[in-house]
Design an enzyme around this catalytic site. Structure first.
Site, short mmCIF file in Angstrom:
data_model
loop_
_atom_site.label_atom_id
_atom_site.label_comp_id
_atom_site.label_asym_id
_atom_site.label_seq_id
_atom_site.Cartn_x
_atom_site.Cartn_y
_atom_site.Cartn_z
N SER A 329 0.80 -1.21 0.00
CA SER A 329 0.00 0.00 0.00
C SER A 329 0.84 1.27 0.00
O SER A 329 1.53 1.57 -0.97
CB SER A 329 -0.95 -0.06 1.20
OG SER A 329 -1.98 0.86 1.08
N GLU A 340 10.96 5.44 -9.62
CA GLU A 340 10.67 5.93 -10.95
C GLU A 340 10.89 7.44 -11.12
O GLU A 340 11.10 7.90 -12.24
CB GLU A 340 9.24 5.57 -11.35
CG GLU A 340 9.02 4.06 -11.45
CD GLU A 340 7.61 3.69 -11.91
OE1 GLU A 340 6.84 4.60 -12.26
OE2 GLU A 340 7.29 2.48 -11.92
N LYS A 354 -0.69 -3.92 -3.58
CA LYS A 354 -1.99 -3.35 -3.24
C LYS A 354 -2.10 -1.98 -3.90
O LYS A 354 -1.49 -1.03 -3.46
CB LYS A 354 -2.14 -3.25 -1.72
CG LYS A 354 -3.58 -3.10 -1.25
CD LYS A 354 -3.94 -1.66 -1.00
CE LYS A 354 -5.34 -1.55 -0.39
NZ LYS A 354 -5.75 -0.15 -0.21
#
Length: 500
Positions: A329, A340, A354
């Protein structure tokens, strides 16, 4: 100079995360209502239908009178079923129970482990447990395929000390089957006061049969950030969950470590089940350049909202992040953001996976419904739901990390044969005391290995595994796990290259 120049105070959430010791997985990311008004879409349908059962859930739709002009065709079957039972069932029905069952049925039909319904009683008990204490076993759970699964035990919690692992399936609680229960129902059954005992029967992937895990409930650690120097100017900071004060704790910890000579940071998100979204935004902003994407939220109509870093500058030290299959999560939001948008390497194992966002709607009668409102994407637009985030450096942990819990109350001795004996033999072997075999039969060689262990640790030398001998075996195994930690060693290796 402080490590972090700016932490947006407006992101300090006033709402305390639901953490009563054993926490339901579904609310780990929660969006404020101004961000997600989509719950109205649900309520337009929900309220207009259920008001026929004399429940008033708000003003999102006009009340419906059965048989009147405002009746909606899609609810005709529901009304007919209700009327049929009320008139024709062989005894009087419990109207509230039937209505709550209908609502719960709607939620369950979504086949979404993160959406759930709590009636007035369950919601009241759950909220009471949240507000009154931080006591329980300390684990995140979720419902998956009709089972209750451990997502992650919290650091230092009774669940962690008892040996619960991510992906463990809870079959029974104190001998009572919980098959088919919702995560909310399981929470109510497992939670309890400090000092009380609960026994979970679990199934562990790769382990034959079931395992009984007795746990003494306790106060759950409130601190969510733990920092230490691990040598050569390298600091390790573990975030156990994203709670109300986590970003504040992290800033204080980082500044303290910088005073101790920190030149590189390993951020440990292993076994972190997530938490508040606003905290994930604040913390991700500390490590991602201002204006760069942290993540995106995609609504069901395809609209996408972008969340960008609010930081005024980058920390002046290299960073490596540790993840594993218990990182879920909000942890994955942070891992995806730094990977990224900041080029930070990830070390460890694939994360939990999740990728959805939930909100909670409270109703005037005290019940509530929690449901998924959107999905979140990484900066590059990847949806990691049920897939997880792959680390740049994949490092597995040794098999002995996943050995079952060994109950000190058991007495294992010469002539015994069981899975518990097999576990004890494996533990002895890992600790350097060769039992001669690992098939679960307690023979003379195993007895000699136990005696050698007892002598080395100044214990009663009787050759039996029970009580203090079992506790010592478990304790030394835990120490070895912490000392060996191949994932941390790899992270140190990677960050040393980054520091050059």
């Amino acid at each position: 100079m402080e490590v972090v120049k700016a932490v947006d105070e407006q992101n300090q959430v006033q709402e305390q995360e639901q953490n009563s010791g054993l926490r339901e997985k579904s609310p780990v990311i929660r969006m404020k209502r101004p961000y997600f008004i989509m719950l109205l879409v649900f309520l337009v349908i929900f309220a207009s239908g259920i008001t026929a059962f004399a429940l008033s859930f708000g003003k999102e739709s006009q009340p419906m009178v059965i048989g009147g002009s405002s009746e909606r065709d899609e609810f005709a079957k529901l009304y007919n079923a209700y009327d049929t039972l009320k008139k024709g069932y062989y005894k009087d029905i419990d109207e509230d129970k039937v209505i709550n069952g209908a609502i719960n049925g709607m939620i369950q039909s979504l086949d979404d482990p993160y959406s759930t319904y709590m009636d007035e009683k369950d919601a009241k008990e759950f909220q009471h447990s949240v507000s009154s204490s931080f006591e329980g076993i300390g684990a995140e759970i979720q419902e998956k395929d009709g089972h209750i699964m451990i997502v992650s035990p919290l650091k230092g919690s009774p669940a962690e000390k008892a040996g619960l692992k991510p992906k463990d399936i809870v079959i029974m609680v104190d001998g009572k089957s919980i098959q088919g229960m919702t995560s909310t129902q399981a929470v109510m059954l497992i939670r309890g006061e400090k000092g009380t005992k609960v026994e979970l029967t679990i199934q562990r992937p790769g382990v034959e049969g079931t395992i009984k895990v007795p746990i003494i409930r306790d106060e759950i650690p409130i601190e969510t950030v733990h920092g230490e120097m691990v040598g050569d100017g390298i600091a390790k900071v573990q975030i156990t969950t994203f709670s109300t004060n986590t970003s504040k704790e992290l800033v204080e910890t980082l500044n303290n470590l910088q005073e101790k000579g920190m030149k590189g940071l390993i951020l440990d998100l292993r076994q972190n089940p997530g938490g508040l979204l606003e905290q994930a935004v604040s913390i991700s902003s500390m490590f991602v350049p201002k204006g760069k994407l942290l993540f995106k939220v995609e609504e069901r109509n395809g609209n996408i909202e972008e969340y960008k870093s609010k930081n005024e500058g980058n920390p002046e030290f290299p960073l490596v992040v540790l993840i594993d299959n218990g990182s879920a999560s909000a942890s994955e939001i942070l891992a995806g953001a730094v990977k990224e948008s900041a080029g930070v390497p990830l070390v460890g194992e694939k994360s939990f996976g999740k990728g959805t966002v939930q909100t909670v709607q409270d109703f005037p009668d005290g019940s509530n419904v929690k449901f998924t409102t959107a999905k979140w994407l990484t900066p590059n637009g990847n949806w990691i739901h049920k897939k997880g985030i792959e680390p740049d450096y994949k490092v597995a942990v040794p098999d002995y990390y996943n050995l079952p819990y060994l109950d000190p109350k058991l007495e294992l001795k010469k002539g015994s044969s069981s899975n518990d004996v097999k576990t004890a033999q494996q533990m002895l072997s890992v600790l350097g005391f060769d039992p001669g075999r690992k098939d679960g039969f307690f023979d003379e060689k195993t007895e000699n290995a136990v005696k050698a262990f007892q002598q080395a640790n100044k214990l009663q030398t009787n050759g039996a595994i029970t009580g203090s001998t079992t506790e010592k075996i478990i304790g030394q195994l835990q120490e070895k796990i912490i000392k060996d930690d191949p994932q941390l060693k790899k992270a140190i290796e990677v960050i040393k290259k980054e520091m050059k």
